[in-house]
Design an enzyme around this catalytic site. Structure first.
Site, PDB file in Angstrom:
ATOM      1  N   SER A 185      43.172  56.369  15.550  1.00  0.00           N
ATOM      2  CA  SER A 185      42.318  57.074  16.514  1.00  0.00           C
ATOM      3  C   SER A 185      41.803  56.047  17.513  1.00  0.00           C
ATOM      4  O   SER A 185      41.756  54.846  17.205  1.00  0.00           O
ATOM      5  CB  SER A 185      41.122  57.698  15.788  1.00  0.00           C
ATOM      6  OG  SER A 185      40.153  58.150  16.705  1.00  0.00           O
ATOM      7  N   TYR A 202      33.955  57.907   9.455  1.00  0.00           N
ATOM      8  CA  TYR A 202      35.280  58.135  10.054  1.00  0.00           C
ATOM      9  C   TYR A 202      35.705  56.896  10.841  1.00  0.00           C
ATOM     10  O   TYR A 202      36.836  56.413  10.706  1.00  0.00           O
ATOM     11  CB  TYR A 202      35.210  59.366  10.964  1.00  0.00           C
ATOM     12  CG  TYR A 202      36.492  59.710  11.697  1.00  0.00           C
ATOM     13  CD1 TYR A 202      37.539  60.376  11.056  1.00  0.00           C
ATOM     14  CD2 TYR A 202      36.653  59.400  13.055  1.00  0.00           C
ATOM     15  CE1 TYR A 202      38.703  60.704  11.736  1.00  0.00           C
ATOM     16  CE2 TYR A 202      37.806  59.734  13.742  1.00  0.00           C
ATOM     17  CZ  TYR A 202      38.829  60.391  13.081  1.00  0.00           C
ATOM     18  OH  TYR A 202      39.983  60.722  13.755  1.00  0.00           O
TER      19      TYR A 202
HETATM   20  P1  NAP Z   1      44.042  68.876  11.672  1.00  0.00           P
HETATM   21  O1  NAP Z   1      44.556  69.798  12.699  1.00  0.00           O
HETATM   22  O2  NAP Z   1      42.752  69.155  11.003  1.00  0.00           O
HETATM   23  O3  NAP Z   1      45.169  68.682  10.549  1.00  0.00           O
HETATM   24  C1  NAP Z   1      44.929  67.822   9.488  1.00  0.00           C
HETATM   25  C2  NAP Z   1      46.135  67.777   8.589  1.00  0.00           C
HETATM   26  O4  NAP Z   1      45.853  66.856   7.533  1.00  0.00           O
HETATM   27  C3  NAP Z   1      46.445  69.117   7.954  1.00  0.00           C
HETATM   28  O5  NAP Z   1      47.843  69.296   7.905  1.00  0.00           O
HETATM   29  C4  NAP Z   1      45.886  68.968   6.544  1.00  0.00           C
HETATM   30  O6  NAP Z   1      46.627  69.674   5.550  1.00  0.00           O
HETATM   31  C5  NAP Z   1      46.100  67.497   6.296  1.00  0.00           C
HETATM   32  N1  NAP Z   1      45.210  66.979   5.268  1.00  0.00           N
HETATM   33  C6  NAP Z   1      43.844  66.939   5.259  1.00  0.00           C
HETATM   34  N2  NAP Z   1      43.423  66.390   4.105  1.00  0.00           N
HETATM   35  C7  NAP Z   1      44.533  66.090   3.386  1.00  0.00           C
HETATM   36  C8  NAP Z   1      44.761  65.498   2.129  1.00  0.00           C
HETATM   37  N3  NAP Z   1      43.737  65.121   1.338  1.00  0.00           N
HETATM   38  N4  NAP Z   1      46.034  65.330   1.699  1.00  0.00           N
HETATM   39  C9  NAP Z   1      47.068  65.714   2.469  1.00  0.00           C
HETATM   40  N5  NAP Z   1      46.931  66.286   3.678  1.00  0.00           N
HETATM   41  C10 NAP Z   1      45.665  66.475   4.120  1.00  0.00           C
HETATM   42  O7  NAP Z   1      43.918  67.399  12.267  1.00  0.00           O
HETATM   43  P2  NAP Z   1      44.663  66.688  13.511  1.00  0.00           P
HETATM   44  O8  NAP Z   1      43.769  66.760  14.681  1.00  0.00           O
HETATM   45  O9  NAP Z   1      46.064  67.161  13.612  1.00  0.00           O
HETATM   46  O10 NAP Z   1      44.586  65.181  12.992  1.00  0.00           O
HETATM   47  C11 NAP Z   1      45.720  64.492  12.474  1.00  0.00           C
HETATM   48  C12 NAP Z   1      45.389  63.003  12.465  1.00  0.00           C
HETATM   49  O11 NAP Z   1      45.119  62.573  13.795  1.00  0.00           O
HETATM   50  C13 NAP Z   1      44.148  62.642  11.634  1.00  0.00           C
HETATM   51  O12 NAP Z   1      44.375  61.439  10.945  1.00  0.00           O
HETATM   52  C14 NAP Z   1      43.066  62.465  12.688  1.00  0.00           C
HETATM   53  O13 NAP Z   1      42.050  61.575  12.277  1.00  0.00           O
HETATM   54  C15 NAP Z   1      43.885  61.889  13.834  1.00  0.00           C
HETATM   55  N6  NAP Z   1      43.258  62.062  15.148  1.00  0.00           N
HETATM   56  C16 NAP Z   1      43.099  63.308  15.703  1.00  0.00           C
HETATM   57  C17 NAP Z   1      42.507  63.413  16.958  1.00  0.00           C
HETATM   58  C18 NAP Z   1      42.323  64.743  17.647  1.00  0.00           C
HETATM   59  O14 NAP Z   1      41.693  64.760  18.712  1.00  0.00           O
HETATM   60  N7  NAP Z   1      42.830  65.838  17.127  1.00  0.00           N
HETATM   61  C19 NAP Z   1      42.068  62.281  17.628  1.00  0.00           C
HETATM   62  C20 NAP Z   1      42.233  61.050  17.021  1.00  0.00           C
HETATM   63  C21 NAP Z   1      42.837  60.952  15.780  1.00  0.00           C
HETATM   64  P3  NAP Z   1      46.185  71.146   5.015  1.00  0.00           P
HETATM   65  O15 NAP Z   1      45.743  71.888   6.245  1.00  0.00           O
HETATM   66  O16 NAP Z   1      47.425  71.680   4.398  1.00  0.00           O
HETATM   67  O17 NAP Z   1      45.072  70.946   4.055  1.00  0.00           O
END
Ligand code: NAP
Length: 255
Positions: free
Chosen positions: A143, A156
């Site tokens: 991130s 986080y």
């Molecule tokens: P999201 O839409 O909430 O999706 C999160 C994913 O992680 C889901 O597929 C969820 O699976 C899975 N997950 C959560 N806990 C888990 C666990 N204990 N074991 C296995 N899978 C797990 O989040 P996202 O925005 O796509 O984020 C993905 C990554 O990008 C994260 O690491 C986040 O920190 C990073 N990120 C996101 C942003 C942003 O703006 N969106 C910015 C910076 C970094 P289930 O739904 O099946 O539980």
């Protein structure tokens, strides 16, 4: 196709950024294991999208916070596809809270999913890569907050900052085995993780004001970078972070 014959695992591939990465890697020719935690139906939709386009997908339920489950994720992938070439540590959670409100349980869960999970997934993948003897690629979805403070979300930020140091420290350790490790640092990407912020007009406007390219990113912006980093076109890239943030880091005081 850049990833023909390659085998990839994407953790947290049921939703958001992870699902876009899984679909994109498959489009580039990789066979893909879709790890999910709670959303089996959503993972099934991603798998269906891949197989519908002629690709190969395997669904595995694994909580990345559980070291045994992570080992099983690698074993099931190798059993299904015969090898492993690419690990994408994408699964992550956010539990924003101020210092005075964080419980021990919240702290431990955040660190378990966002830092311990990627660490032991890297260990399991690296063991497999070394056994195979033909290198490998690890991409950690970090991130902008691996560097940029976010008030009210310290744990986080600490987890992502830890992921930055894991990558910087492990890249030289694994380079002798031709294993590359790279972080991808998204900025603000429209996914379920930040729906609350993006649905609040004031918060969204404040966020947009900090992004020089003046738009919220989408999961495909991140997936395109991951596909390139996973390919041999990026074979001289390791131990660093590629930010996909519309310029947020350089306008908000990061780096
Ligand atoms: P999201 O839409 O909430 O999706 C999160 C994913 O992680 C889901 O597929 C969820 O699976 C899975 N997950 C959560 N806990 C888990 C666990 N204990 N074991 C296995 N899978 C797990 O989040 P996202 O925005 O796509 O984020 C993905 C990554 O990008 C994260 O690491 C986040 O920190 C990073 N990120 C996101 C942003 C942003 O703006 N969106 C910015 C910076 C970094 P289930 O739904 O099946 O539980």
């Amino acid at each position: 196709m850049a990833l023909n014959g390659k085998v990839a695992i994407v953790t947290g591939a049921s939703l958001g950024i992870g699902s876009a990465i899984a679909v994109r890697l498959a489009r580039e020719g990789a066979s893909v294991t879709i790890d999910y935690h709670t959303h089996r139906d959503a993972a099934g939709t991603v798998a269906g999208q891949i197989s519908g386009a002629g690709g190969r997908a395997l669904m595995v339920q694994a909580d990345v916070a559980d070291v045994t489950s992570v080992g099983n994720l690698v074993n099931q992938t190798v059993a299904a596809f015969g090898r492993l070439d690419i690990l994408v540590n994408n699964a992550g959670i956010e539990q924003p809270a101020r210092l005075v409100d964080v419980t021990e349980e919240m702290f431990e869960r955040q660190i378990a999913v966002d830092l311990k999970g990627p660490y032991f997934a890297m260990q399991a993948a690296a063991r497999r890569f070394i056994t195979q003897g033909s290198g490998g690629v690890i991409i950690n979805i970090s991130s902008v907050h691996e560097d940029l403070p976010m008030v009210g979300n310290a744990v986080y930020c600490a987890a992502k900052g830890g992921l930055r140091m894991l990558t910087r420290t492990l890249a030289p350790e694994l380079a002798r085995n031709q294993i590359r490790i790279v972080n991808v640092g998204p900025g603000a990407i429209a996914t379920p993780i930040n729906t609350a912020t993006l649905n609040d007009p004031q918060k969204k406007a404040a966020l947009l004001a900090e992004i020089p390219l003046a738009r919220i990113g989408n999961p495909d912006d991140v997936a395109a970078a991951v596909a390139w980093l996973a390919s041999d076109d990026a074979s001289y890239v390791t131990g660093t972070t590629l930010f996909i943030d519309g310029g947020l880091m350089v306008s908000a005081g990061g780096l």
